[in-house]
Design an enzyme around this catalytic site. Structure first.
Site, PDB file in Angstrom:
ATOM      1  N   GLU A  55       0.667  -1.214   0.002  1.00 22.00           N
ATOM      2  CA  GLU A  55       0.162  -0.172   0.094  1.00 22.00           C
ATOM      3  C   GLU A  55       0.784   1.299   0.064  1.00 22.00           C
ATOM      4  OE1 GLU A  55      -0.375  -2.657   1.894  1.00 22.00           O
ATOM      5  OE2 GLU A  55      -2.838  -3.099   1.878  1.00 22.00           O
ATOM      6  N   PHE A 117     -11.362  -6.674  14.446  1.00 20.95           N
ATOM      7  CA  PHE A 117     -10.392  -7.444  13.523  1.00 20.95           C
ATOM      8  C   PHE A 117     -10.022  -6.428  12.278  1.00 20.95           C
ATOM      9  CE2 PHE A 117      -9.239  -9.866   9.803  1.00 20.95           C
ATOM     10  CZ  PHE A 117      -8.041 -10.385  10.055  1.00 20.95           C
ATOM     11  N   GLN A 118      -8.928  -5.858  12.150  1.00 16.41           N
ATOM     12  CA  GLN A 118      -8.116  -4.984  11.125  1.00 16.41           C
ATOM     13  C   GLN A 118      -8.714  -3.909  11.261  1.00 16.41           C
ATOM     14  OE1 GLN A 118      -8.442  -7.224   7.123  1.00 16.41           O
ATOM     15  NE2 GLN A 118      -6.459  -7.910   7.676  1.00 16.41           N
ATOM     16  N   LYS A 167     -17.336  -0.681   6.103  1.00 21.35           N
ATOM     17  CA  LYS A 167     -17.973  -1.926   5.317  1.00 21.35           C
ATOM     18  C   LYS A 167     -19.517  -1.804   5.065  1.00 21.35           C
ATOM     19  CE  LYS A 167     -17.281  -6.508   4.764  1.00 21.35           C
ATOM     20  NZ  LYS A 167     -16.582  -7.926   5.268  1.00 21.35           N
ATOM     21  N   MET A 476      24.539   8.790   1.457  1.00 23.58           N
ATOM     22  CA  MET A 476      24.159  10.144   2.428  1.00 23.58           C
ATOM     23  C   MET A 476      24.669  10.088   3.771  1.00 23.58           C
ATOM     24  SD  MET A 476      23.886  13.457   1.512  1.00 23.58           S
ATOM     25  CE  MET A 476      22.922  14.068   0.421  1.00 23.58           C
TER      26      MET A 476
HETATM   27  C1  LIG Z   1      12.705   5.502   4.831  1.00 22.45           C
HETATM   28  C2  LIG Z   1      13.851   6.226   5.308  1.00 22.45           C
HETATM   29  N1  LIG Z   1      14.946   5.900   6.035  1.00 22.45           N
HETATM   30  C3  LIG Z   1      15.917   6.409   6.188  1.00 22.45           C
HETATM   31  C4  LIG Z   1      16.158   7.444   5.857  1.00 22.45           C
HETATM   32  C5  LIG Z   1      17.530   8.149   6.290  1.00 22.45           C
HETATM   33  N2  LIG Z   1      18.488   8.338   4.960  1.00 22.45           N
HETATM   34  C6  LIG Z   1      18.777   9.680   4.308  1.00 22.45           C
HETATM   35  S1  LIG Z   1      19.243   9.255   3.131  1.00 22.45           S
HETATM   36  C7  LIG Z   1      19.936   7.731   3.257  1.00 22.45           C
HETATM   37  C8  LIG Z   1      20.894   6.922   2.386  1.00 22.45           C
HETATM   38  C9  LIG Z   1      20.413   6.557   1.101  1.00 22.45           C
HETATM   39  O1  LIG Z   1      21.103   5.869   0.591  1.00 22.45           O
HETATM   40  P1  LIG Z   1      21.151   5.071  -0.982  1.00 22.45           P
HETATM   41  O2  LIG Z   1      19.604   4.837  -1.253  1.00 22.45           O
HETATM   42  O3  LIG Z   1      22.047   4.094  -1.046  1.00 22.45           O
HETATM   43  O4  LIG Z   1      21.651   6.603  -1.641  1.00 22.45           O
HETATM   44  P2  LIG Z   1      22.668   7.234  -1.815  1.00 22.45           P
HETATM   45  O5  LIG Z   1      22.818   8.216  -0.523  1.00 22.45           O
HETATM   46  O6  LIG Z   1      24.020   6.197  -1.926  1.00 22.45           O
HETATM   47  O7  LIG Z   1      22.600   7.894  -3.146  1.00 22.45           O
HETATM   48  C10 LIG Z   1      19.266   7.117   4.628  1.00 22.45           C
HETATM   49  C11 LIG Z   1      19.582   6.114   5.171  1.00 22.45           C
HETATM   50  C12 LIG Z   1      15.260   7.965   4.854  1.00 22.45           C
HETATM   51  N3  LIG Z   1      15.633   9.346   4.347  1.00 22.45           N
HETATM   52  N4  LIG Z   1      14.181   7.542   4.679  1.00 22.45           N
END
Ligand SMILES: Cc1ncc(C[n+]2csc(CCOP(=O)(O)OP(=O)(O)O)c2C)c(N)n1
Length: 572
Positions: A55, A117-118, A167, A476
């Site tokens: 979803e 439920f749900q 529902k 990042m």
């Molecule tokens: C759902 C979610 N979890 C954690 C983060 C924290 N976060 C921001 S950037 C990042 C790293 C992203 O790594 P990647 O997808 O390999 O992309 P890159 O930065 O290497 O281009 C994380 C873990 C986030 N933004 N979203």
């Protein structure tokens, strides 16, 4: 069976309303609370239902569709876990002001509040992340509620609206009538700006020496790019854009300074630091843009145009607020601007900054670089593709190196920063727009988060180009660990546990390729861009430890911008 005055059950009314709203696609997933709707859907062929595999994917697809087309995206999910799985996508749409309507199934009205439920209190859960949400307790109110939901989603500052459908209400009968008009007490977005304020703004801009337009996603949403281009070019005022505003003015235009803020260009941030009149249009002074607010554009008289009065003075105090639709206000402002400021000196100064500190990246060591891949994609598509980024370093490199030529081409999760956004959002965009290439670009971390939607793309043979930027790091986060956390790469190295992406993707029946060689990039991109029989996948294995520069450290002033890794240059 469709005209007004017929007796219909709730589930039939649901589809009649969607038809009236011109809905083309529903992104959905069935469940117990929706059985009647899915029974009716079986015989509906003028509204296409896209079966997602999670979803969250449905909400991102609806958002991608909405942002690429300007229409309202629609989600249909069941009660309980179906509904809670949409929460991230709803929050994402809320932060980025995207118009989507989410229909959630709900347990029968007599069981609501009984831990049935749900059952989940999706109204309570989504109250802070929806523009509005409704629980329909009486079938007689179903049609008018759906009418209101679409109206709220698309007018004023757009946003997600949720309608909870018990529902029993879907089984109950009533006379169907679709209201022609919508009246919502207390809801009347101001479209026209205050005339005196607009005159005052014009007077300030006319006499400015160093004016700067700071443009956000509001320009794209209100379809005001033409008015912006006309205004900027007529008066020769430079334009810097937020991530959401990219494409409002073509990147190649001499007046475009590209993106500002944390990973914005040096010259855009210098322009912000030095401008004397800052004209913020449909932008919200996000902290990724302003850095330390006390030091943001301190020399400037600040004008802020926004349809949402609550956005004004929220983060940065402004001198002249104008509440209204930015398209409308720009037209009015153009009429008032009987003379132009003389900006030639100012433009020369900005040009010198541009030459001082251009965007550069390493090219000598033979390693593949994300910047190079993005540059190549940009050239080959002429800045005219829809590029849907995920979140991380690659997202910022896309913003810096893809030359967005038009609005509605840059789609990414800007406000919430949701990893896993790109693939489903790109699928949604591709359903909405068929005459442009749609490209999904993810990092190896984010790609895993909604990988299940590869099935959706493959099944519908969507001609989506799926590019994976694989640095085997959560790039990042690794960048922040290197700069600010003593190089403790705590749980960000994925090299030991990443799967073989080519094999994984190929198992979905999607042609899949991989390279780490810069000399192979061009040919692979040509192949991907020419392939139209369905999705195609290319993994680019890039240098592992590159960083995105420029960078303004979080909470610092934008004058404290870091330009390079080894030699952080503090610019005052
Ligand atoms: C759902 C979610 N979890 C954690 C983060 C924290 N976060 C921001 S950037 C990042 C790293 C992203 O790594 P990647 O997808 O390999 O992309 P890159 O930065 O290497 O281009 C994380 C873990 C986030 N933004 N979203």
């Amino acid at each position: 069976m469709t005209s007004k005055g017929h007796t219909l059950i709730g589930a039939e009314i649901f589809f009649e309303c969607l038809r009236r709203e011109g809905v083309e696609y529903i992104f959905g997933y069935p469940g117990g609370a929706l059985l009647k709707i899915y029974e009716k859907l079986y015989d509906v062929d003028d509204i296409k239902h896209i079966l997602v595999r999670h979803e969250q994917g449905a909400t991102h697809m609806a958002e991608g569709y909405a942002r690429a087309t300007g229409k309202v995206g629609v989600v249909l999910v069941t009660s309980g876990p179906g509904a809670t799985n949409t929460v991230t996508g709803i929050a994402n749409a809320y932060m980025d002001s995207s118009p989507i309507v989410i229909f959630t199934g709900q347990v029968p009205t007599h069981l609501i509040g009984n831990d049935a439920f749900q059952e989940a209190d999706i109204l309570g859960i989504t109250r802070p992340i929806t523009k509005y949400n409704f629980l329909v307790k009486d079938v007689n109110e179903l049609a008018s509620t759906i009418r209101k939901a679409f109206f709220l989603a698309r007018t004023g500052r757009p946003g997600p609206v949720l309608v909870d459908l018990p529902k029993d209400v879907m089984n109950a009968k009533c006379t169907f009538e679709y209201p022609e008009k919508v009246e919502i007490r207390g809801y009347k977005p101001t479209v026209q700006g205050h005339t005196m304020q607009i005159k005052k703004a014009a007077a300030k801009i006319k006499h400015a020496k160093k004016p700067l337009l700071y443009v956000g996603g509001g320009i794209i949403m209100s379809e005001a790019a033409k008015e912006l281009t006309f205004f900027a070019k007529t008066h020769r005022i430079p334009v810097t854009m937020t991530l959401q505003g990219l494409g409002a003015l073509p990147a190649k235009d001499e007046l475009s300074l590209g993106m500002l803020g944390m990973h914005g260009t040096y010259w855009a941030n210098q322009a912000v630091n030095n401008c004397d009149v800052l004209i913020a249009l449909g932008a919200r002074f996000d902290d990724r843009v302003t850095g330390k607010t006390e030091t943001f554009a301190t020399q400037a008289y600040k004008i802020h145009v926004d349809i949402d009065p609550t956005a004004i003075d929220k983060n940065v105090l402004v001198d002249l607020p104008i509440v209204g639709d930015v398209k409308h206000i720009l037209s009015e402002l153009s009429v008032e601007m009987t003379e132009s400021p003389d900006t030639e000196e100012w433009l020369k100064t900005i040009q010198a900054w541009r030459e001082d500190c251009p965007l550069v990246y390493e090219t000598e060591d033979g390693k593949l670089r994300t910047e190079y891949v993005i540059e190549q994609i940009s050239e080959k598509t002429g800045g005219e593709a829809i590029v849907v980024a995920d979140v991380g370093q690659h997202q910022m490199w896309i913003a810096q190196y893809y030359q967005f030529n038009n609005p509605r081409l840059q789609i990414s999760s800007a406000g919430l920063g949701t990893m896993g956004f790109s693939l489903p959002a790109a699928i949604g965009a591709a359903f909405g727009v068929q005459d442009k290439p749609v490209i999904s670009i993810s990092g190896d971390g984010g790609f895993m988060m909604n990988i299940q939607e590869l099935v959706t793309a493959a099944y519908h043979k969507i001609p989506l180009k799926i590019f994976l930027i694989n640095n085997s790091y959560l790039g990042m986060v690794r960048q922040w660990q290197e700069l600010f956390h003593e190089k403790k790469y705590s749980f960000t190295d994925l090299s030991e546990n990443n799967p073989d992406y080519v094999k994984v993707v190929a198992s979905f029946g999607i042609p899949a390729f991989s390279t780490d060689n810069p000399n192979e990039v061009s040919e692979l991109l040509d192949k991907a861009l020419a392939y139209n029989e369905g999705p195609i996948f290319v993994e680019f294995k890039v240098a592992r430890e590159d960083m995105v520069f420029p960078m303004v450290p979080a909470g610092a002033s934008i004058s404290d911008m870091m330009i390079k890794r080894l030699n952080p240059k503090t610019l005052v």
